[in-house]
Design an enzyme around this catalytic site. Structure first.
Site, short mmCIF file in Angstrom:
data_model
loop_
_atom_site.label_atom_id
_atom_site.label_comp_id
_atom_site.label_asym_id
_atom_site.label_seq_id
_atom_site.Cartn_x
_atom_site.Cartn_y
_atom_site.Cartn_z
N GLY A 101 0.79 -1.22 0.00
CA GLY A 101 0.00 0.00 0.00
C GLY A 101 0.82 1.27 0.00
N GLU A 103 -4.38 -2.59 -5.03
CA GLU A 103 -5.45 -1.59 -5.11
C GLU A 103 -4.87 -0.20 -5.32
OE1 GLU A 103 -7.02 -2.90 -1.48
OE2 GLU A 103 -5.99 -1.43 -0.24
#
Length: 450
Positions: A233, A258
Site C-alpha cells: 500500500g 489496489e
C-alpha cells in the site's frame, strides 16, 4: 480506444461527432447542480477526483433551497463544501473507508458502511443513486475520458443505473491506460452534463521511510521470492519495502495492488517489476488507484505497461489468486496474542476502514505458493510520550477485528517474523511475544493463554 463501444448508449441519440455532443452538454456548475434534486442519493468520485466545481455549487443550492441529499463515496477531501459544518443538516455522508472525514464525524452526519473495498460498487449501487458525479480527464481524440487517479469505485453499474451522470472535466488530470475493455473510461456520449473545472490534482509525495520501516521491510523482502506478484500500500513502510526489493536483487516481480504509488516507478525502471511471470495481465502492472505525485502520473500516463481496472476486479480474492506466488503486505494498528488483527479502529472509534486487507490475505493464501503478511511496528508512543505495545493480550474494548485469527499467516515487526499459520493458540502467542517490543515481553508472557 477506437474499438470500444460506450456501454451506455442513446443519451445523445441522433447527435453527430462527439465534439458536437460535448459542446451541447457543456454547462456551468450551478446548472449541473440543478439537475440534482432534494432527496437524491448521489454517488461521487473522491480524493484527487473530487468534483470541486459541482461540490461548491450543490452545497450553495442546498443552503438556498433547504434541500437534503445522501452522498455516497470515500476519501472525501477535508476542504469539500458539502461536508462543511454549516451543511451538516443538508447532507448525510456514507463511506466505507474513512480518511480525513473521520475528523468530521462529530458533526453527526458522517456514517461508516462496513464493506470490503471490492464491494464498493455493489454498495453504491444498492443505495440506488439517482445522480452520479464523476471527475474525468479531458476527452481523447475519440471522445473517451479517463477516470484517472481516484475514479475506480464509482462502478460502471452505478453509472448505468443513475438517471443523471455529471462529468466534471479537469484537463489537469492524467489519463491512464485502461484494461482494453473500457471499464475505466467514460465516453462523452454516456453523460448528461459536462462541467469544465481546471485545477491541479492533490499530490501525495512519498512518505520517507525511517530505520524501523527499513528493518521491517528487510524481513518482508526475505519472504518475497523471485517471480512473486506483490501487493503493498502506502506510506513509509511501502516505500521501504520497495527499496529493499530493489537492493536485494529480486527479479521478475509482478504487481497487482489496489493502490499504485511512487515506489512502483523505481521498481519498474530498474526492471525489478516486469510482470513477466504473471498469469493475469502479464507484462502489466495492475491497480485501481494512483496515489503519488507527478513523477508517478507522468510515468503511468498512457503507459501500456500499466493496466487500470475497477476496484471490484482488482481486489476480488478469486482474481488475486489467479496469479501464482502472490505476496500481500498489509498494515495493522494492533494484534492480540491469538492473532486477531485490528487495522481500522481506535477502540470503537472508526479510524479508517476494512479496506481490502482481508481480500488480500485470502487471495494471497489461495494463490499457489502465495503468502500474506501483516506488518506493524512493535510499539508506539502516545502524545505524552508513553510507550505502548501494539501486540496486546486482548484487543482494546470495542476494537474491530479486520482480519480474524483463522486467516493470519505471517506477522512482521522490527524484531522479526512470526508464522502463525496452523499454530495452536499458545504457539501463536509465544511466536508473537518473540517479535514484540522487549519492554513488554514479560508482561505479555504473564498474559499467555492457558
Amino acid at each position: 480506444m477506437q474499438n470500444m463501444i460506450p456501454v451506455r448508449r442513446g443519451r445523445m441519440a441522433g447527435a453527430g461527432d462527439w465534439r458536437q455532443q460535448y459542446q451541447a452538454l457543456r454547462m456551468t456548475a450551478a446548472q449541473a447542480a440543478a439537475l440534482i434534486r432534494s432527496g437524491d442519493a448521489v454517488a461521487m468520485t473522491s480524493s484527487a477526483n473530487w468534483p470541486y466545481g459541482v461540490d461548491a455549487a450543490l452545497a450553495a443550492r442546498l443552503r438556498e433551497s433547504g434541500g437534503h441529499i445522501e452522498l455516497n463515496t470515500l476519501f472525501a477531501p477535508l476542504d469539500t463544501a458539502l461536508l462543511a459544518a454549516e451543511n451538516t443538516e443538508l447532507v448525510d455522508y456514507n463511506a466505507n473507508f474513512f480518511s480525513g472525514e473521520r475528523l468530521l464525524a462529530a458533526h453527526g452526519n458522517i456514517h461508516f458502511v462496513p464493506t470490503h473495498l471490492s464491494a464498493t460498487g455493489d454498495w453504491m449501487a444498492s443505495r440506488r443513486p439517482r445522480a452520479a458525479v464523476i471527475t474525468c480527464s479531458a476527452p481523447d481524440e475519440n471522445g473517451w475520458m479517463s477516470r484517472s487517479l481516484w475514479g475506480a469505485h464509482v462502478h460502471r453499474r452505478v453509472l448505468e443505473q443513475a438517471e443523471v451522470v455529471i462529468a466534471e472535466i479537469n484537463d489537469q488530470l492524467p489519463a491512464f491506460a485502461s484494461d482494453g475493455e473500457g471499464h475505466m473510461m467514460v465516453h462523452v456520449s454516456e453523460v448528461d452534463a459536462v462541467v469544465e473545472n481546471s485545477r491541479p490534482p492533490a499530490e501525495h509525495p512519498p512518505v520517507p521511510a525511517d530505520e524501523t520501516d527499513r528493518t521491517i521491510a528487510g524481513y518482508i523482502a526475505d519472504l518475497v521470492p523471485d517471480g512473486a506478484c506483490v501487493q503493498f500500500g502506502l506510506g513509509g513502510l511501502a516505500n521501504a519495502v520497495g527499496e529493499c526489493l530493489a537492493y536485494a536483487g529480486k527479479r521478475d516481480l509482478g504487481i497487482q495492488s489496489e493502490v499504485l504509488s511512487n515506489c512502483v516507478v523505481e521498481l519498474m525502471e530498474r526492471g525489478v517489476i516486469n510482470n513477466s511471470r504473471k498469469q493475469t495481465c502479464p507484462g502489466r502492472s495492475v491497480g485501481a488507484y494512483f496515489v503519488g505525485d507527478r513523477r508517478l502520473w507522468d510515468f503511468a500516463r498512457d503507459n501500456p505497461a500499466f493496466c487500470f481496472k475497477e476496484i471490484d476486479w482488482v481486489n476480488d480474492p478469486r482474481n488475486i489468486a489467479r496469479n501464482d506466488n502472490v505476496v500481500s503486505i498489509n498494515n495493522a494498528m494492533e494484534i492480540d496474542l491469538t492473532g486477531q488483527v485490528n487495522a481500522e479502529s481506535v477502540g470503537p472509534r472508526q479510524y479508517s476502514g476494512t479496506g481490502g486487507q482481508l481480500e488480500w490475505v485470502l487471495g494471497a493464501q489461495w494463490s499457489r505458493g502465495g503468502k500474506s503478511i501483516i506488518a506493524l511496528r512493535s510499539a508506539y508512543r502516545d502524545r505524552s510520550g508513553a510507550l505502548h505495545s501494539k501486540i496486546v493480550p486482548q484487543l482494546a474494548p470495542g476494537s474491530i477485528v479486520t482480519t480474524p485469527r483463522t486467516c493470519v499467516q505471517y506477522v512482521v515487526t522490527e524484531y522479526g517474523v512470526a508464522d502463525l499459520r496452523y499454530k495452536s493458540v499458545l504457539e501463536r502467542a509465544r511466536a508473537l511475544i518473540a517479535i514484540a517490543h522487549p519492554d513488554f515481553r514479560e508482561e505479555l508472557v504473564r498474559a499467555l493463554p492457558l
